[in-house]
Design a protein around this motif. Structure first.
Motif, PDB file in Angstrom:
ATOM      1  N   ARG A  50      92.911 111.612 -20.271  1.00  0.00           N
ATOM      2  CA  ARG A  50      93.724 111.561 -19.050  1.00  0.00           C
ATOM      3  C   ARG A  50      92.997 112.097 -17.824  1.00  0.00           C
ATOM      4  O   ARG A  50      93.100 111.541 -16.734  1.00  0.00           O
ATOM      5  N   ASP A  51      92.282 113.188 -17.984  1.00  0.00           N
ATOM      6  CA  ASP A  51      91.641 113.820 -16.831  1.00  0.00           C
ATOM      7  C   ASP A  51      90.189 113.392 -16.668  1.00  0.00           C
ATOM      8  O   ASP A  51      89.435 114.009 -15.920  1.00  0.00           O
ATOM      9  N   LEU A  52      89.779 112.329 -17.381  1.00  0.00           N
ATOM     10  CA  LEU A  52      88.407 111.852 -17.268  1.00  0.00           C
ATOM     11  C   LEU A  52      88.262 111.079 -15.961  1.00  0.00           C
ATOM     12  O   LEU A  52      88.943 110.075 -15.743  1.00  0.00           O
ATOM     13  N   PRO A  53      87.368 111.532 -15.065  1.00  0.00           N
ATOM     14  CA  PRO A  53      87.256 110.901 -13.736  1.00  0.00           C
ATOM     15  C   PRO A  53      86.445 109.605 -13.780  1.00  0.00           C
ATOM     16  O   PRO A  53      85.303 109.538 -13.319  1.00  0.00           O
ATOM     17  N   VAL A  54      87.025 108.552 -14.344  1.00  0.00           N
ATOM     18  CA  VAL A  54      86.336 107.264 -14.435  1.00  0.00           C
ATOM     19  C   VAL A  54      87.313 106.158 -14.062  1.00  0.00           C
ATOM     20  O   VAL A  54      88.532 106.331 -14.117  1.00  0.00           O
ATOM     21  N   ASP A  55      86.755 105.020 -13.714  1.00  0.00           N
ATOM     22  CA  ASP A  55      87.586 103.861 -13.431  1.00  0.00           C
ATOM     23  C   ASP A  55      88.199 103.344 -14.731  1.00  0.00           C
ATOM     24  O   ASP A  55      87.634 103.512 -15.820  1.00  0.00           O
ATOM     25  N   PHE A  56      89.340 102.677 -14.579  1.00  0.00           N
ATOM     26  CA  PHE A  56      90.056 102.248 -15.781  1.00  0.00           C
ATOM     27  C   PHE A  56      89.254 101.293 -16.660  1.00  0.00           C
ATOM     28  O   PHE A  56      89.311 101.408 -17.885  1.00  0.00           O
ATOM     29  N   PRO A  57      88.508 100.320 -16.125  1.00  0.00           N
ATOM     30  CA  PRO A  57      87.741  99.438 -17.025  1.00  0.00           C
ATOM     31  C   PRO A  57      86.801 100.213 -17.942  1.00  0.00           C
ATOM     32  O   PRO A  57      86.623  99.838 -19.104  1.00  0.00           O
ATOM     33  N   ILE A  58      86.201 101.288 -17.444  1.00  0.00           N
ATOM     34  CA  ILE A  58      85.322 102.103 -18.292  1.00  0.00           C
ATOM     35  C   ILE A  58      86.144 102.807 -19.369  1.00  0.00           C
ATOM     36  O   ILE A  58      85.741 102.889 -20.533  1.00  0.00           O
TER      37      ILE A  58
END
Length: 718
Positions: free
Chosen positions: A184-192
């Motif tokens: 949840r708190d991973l700062p990445v774009d959704f496709p990744i």
């Protein structure tokens, strides 16, 4: 940090606190959770180690530059964030196993099924939920048998301890939801993020059986058997009748659960059917039909009713059931009986422990088993029916072949092929004769449900034979370690009731060459060494070493779920032996304590050959194990199953693979046959091959017994 993130952090801390409290209250639950966290964390680390290869390969196969960049960006993110994801997953998993956030996970799954809410969801959120829901459905379907057994064991544990423990506490939903929370708190774009989900599905979800099988085996070691009253989980939607198709009132409820997910494992490309239900599309799979025609068609009878024609009738019946319709079947071929046999094979094919390359082997028995079920109505009523029992035993044997670390030898593969050929020949009936003579009634709903329940329970018991063999291996290895030295009864209790369960789990995890097994055996040797009187050591030094050894044993046993009360029970005998050694050393002029071992008696004398042979044969001769036995006089090979081994009487009893006749041999005669190669287990397990090799090194009297079959009453048979 946002308020939402702070709230999640607070929930994580609360979950850890509650998890620790639960662990303290129930050490077996603590051991289960520790095992699950350990195994899943290791799988997640392996996922990240394999991520570069998987993502780079995907990038090379990508057709568009944007897709290539997505995989390469994911590779970079995974390298940077892997430690953070692993730590977050461990915390979320602890919370999930403890039941924290359980209602939230269930509500999320419920909202996914509510189409009226779809338009209100953010597109990425909805796509993430679909991905998570697909993983959960896949895991629930793949590991259905392990999950049912685990839920029933957990229910039994809750009954025994009075703990408020949910049977769903180790469900795939909680494990996958924990991974979702860790992202949840991973700062990445959704496709990744979606690519990482696919990695998790491919590497971790595909290996969840390690967690569920390990949990079942851990509970079995503690004597916790499944509770038959526990509810069974709901079956995935893919196993129900297709949506939008009305269910005919004449269609039994269980007949709509033929599983098309098993299609595609083998067979003709047109339908790719793996089991009988795969023929439900209305056409016979060409590859399967060819195998059946080649192996099963009776000799002669040109122009009569053939196996291919029977397969077409079966396809029409299953196709009608698949579409929710009552089949229009021939009067002599009850559709309910056909569907039940199809469900039976579908359950085999769904088992994740059965490799795809072994499914065609099982498929050769589809039509013979169907014929047996049509010809004899007892097939569905009697779990010990010859055809049904033999098929179940064969399935168990195929699981052993599939789980073997090394490929089985060509000779063993040949033995298995010969057994399959014998089964096909024994149960294959002429379809034309069957059509003329068979007039069975269709199976009623109650009998069908009982049949399916018995088959399910049979598959859940498959792990028990392995656990029994592991227990025998452990008992023999401990006995070899002790040798002929007499030990105080309290120390023997520690060996059997303390080190025994610990070594069972060590063996299941990594075998006799694993680090955990080696460490435990080192403790066993230290205990045996500590019981030798040593006048050259100071009392203080000896006491310190004994205290350190007791603490080390306590830590290892507590880690697998031993409660404080049970630890005191198994360690009390060792502590008493230490006290008696001190008393015996202080009063050498008087008689030593009755239960104390003197210095001469503690010498590591090896087991005599006859006891070593008994231990090795006990590992081989687990009831239900399959063997081949060559009879030189009749030039015949027999396939037999172990009925019982009686070491005191030097006797082993075998049963015929399908008939009610029995063979009794001296155990030493069987050992002789194993050494000279005229007898062999049909099992590639390395521990069995090692036991046979060790038998060959022993000096025992080589004897030969004639093959004399008897009936149940003991009269001479064929």
């Amino acid at each position: 940090m946002s308020a939402q993130a702070q709230m999640r952090a607070g929930q994580g801390a609360s979950a850890q606190a509650e998890g620790k409290a639960a662990s303290k209250a129930n050490p077996i639950v603590s051991a289960l959770h520790q095992m699950a966290v350990s195994v899943l964390s290791e799988q997640l680390r392996e996922m990240f180690e394999k991520a570069d290869d998987i993502l780079f390969d995907s990038a090379e196969k990508a057709r568009a530059s944007d897709e290539q960049r997505l995989y390469l960006d994911t590779m970079r993110i995974v390298r940077v964030q892997r430690n953070k994801i692993v730590q977050a997953f461990q915390e979320a998993l602890q919370a999930a196993l403890a039941g924290i956030g359980e209602d939230e996970a269930e509500n999320a799954a419920g909202r996914l099924d509510d189409m009226s809410q779809w338009s209100l969801e953010d597109g990425d959120v909805l796509e993430e939920r679909i991905a998570v829901n697909n993983m959960q459905a896949k895991a629930s379907s793949l590991y259905a048998h392990e999950l049912v057994e685990l839920q029933r064991r957990i229910a039994r544990l809750a009954e025994m301890t009075g703990a408020g423990l949910s049977p769903e506490s180790m469900s795939p939903q909680r494990i996958i939801h924990a991974f979702q929370n860790s992202m949840r708190d991973l700062p990445v774009d959704f496709p990744i993020k979606l690519v990482i989900y696919k990695l998790f599905d491919r590497v971790v979800v595909g290996r969840l059986s390690e967690v569920f099988v390990g949990a079942n085996q851990l509970l079995a070691v503690h004597g916790i058997e499944p509770s038959l009253d526990a509810p069974t989980p709901a079956r995935p939607e893919s196993r129900r009748a297709p949506r939008g198709l009305p269910q005919d009132s004449g269609v039994p409820s269980w007949a709509g659960k033929l599983d098309r997910a098993t299609m595609g494992a083998f067979g003709a490309p047109a339908t790719g059917g793996a089991g009988m239900s795969a023929m439900g599309a209305g056409a016979v799979p060409g590859g399967l039909a060819a195998r059946q025609a080649g192996h099963l068609a009776p000799v002669g009878g040109a122009g009569t009713y053939t196996d291919s024609m029977l397969a077409q009738d079966v396809a029409q019946i299953l196709g009608s059931y698949e579409h929710g319709r009552r089949p229009q079947a021939p009067a002599w071929l009850p559709p309910e009986n056909v569907a039940l046999v199809a469900r039976m094979f579908d359950a085999y094919y769904r088992d994740p422990r059965l490799p795809d390359n072994l499914k065609p082997v099982l498929a050769r028995l589809q039509l013979p088993m169907l014929k047996a079920a049509v010809a004899d109505p007892r097939f569905f009523h009697d779990p010990n029916h010859a055809a049904r029992r033999t098929l179940n035993d064969l399935f168990e044997m195929l699981l052993q072949f599939g789980s073997a670390e090394a490929a089985p030898s060509p000779q063993m593969v040949g033995e298995l092929q010969g057994l399959i050929d014998a089964m096909v020949q024994a149960f294959n009936l002429d379809p034309a004769t069957l059509r003329e003579s068979a007039r069975p009634e269709g199976v009623d709903e109650r009998t069908a449900e009982a049949f399916l329940r018995e088959q399910e329970e049979m598959q859940q018991k498959k792990n028990r034979a392995r656990v029994e063999r592991v227990r025998r291996i452990v008992a023999h290895e401990i006995r070899r370690r002790i040798g002929e030295r007499p030990l105080p009864s309290g120390v023997l209790r520690l060996m059997l009731s303390g080190f025994g369960p610990l070594l069972c789990l060590d063996y299941i995890r990594s075998g006799v060459n694993g680090a955990s097994w080696t460490e435990t055996m080192r403790l066993v040797d230290r205990v045996l060494d500590s019981l030798r009187p040593d006048a050259g050591r100071h009392a203080e030094e000896r006491a310190a070493e004994e205290a350190e050894l007791v603490a080390a044993i306590s830590r290892r046993l507590a880690a697998i779920g031993f409660s404080e009360e049970r630890l005191k029970e198994v360690l009390s005998g060792l502590l008493q032996a230490y006290l008696e050694l001190v008393e015996a050393g202080a009063g050498r002029t008087g008689a030593p304590a009755a239960d104390t071992v003197d210095e001469a008696a503690t010498a590591a004398a090896p087991l005599p050959p006859e006891k070593e042979l008994q231990g090795l044969l006990s590992i081989l001769l687990v009831p239900g194990s399959w063997f081949t036995l060559w009879e030189p006089v009749a030039q015949t090979k027999h396939w037999v199953r172990v009925k019982g081994y009686y070491p005191v009487q030097n006797t082993v009893m075998f049963g015929h693979y399908m008939e009610e006749r029995f063979l009794q041999l001296r155990a030493t005669a069987l050992a002789t046959a194993l050494v000279d190669g005229s007898a062999a287990p049909i099992d590639p397990s390395p521990e069995l091959q090692s036991a046979i090799a060790r038998i060959g090194e022993l000096s025992f009297e080589r004897v030969v017994d004639p093959v004399v079959w008897t009936t149940v009453e003991g009269r001479p048979g064929q």
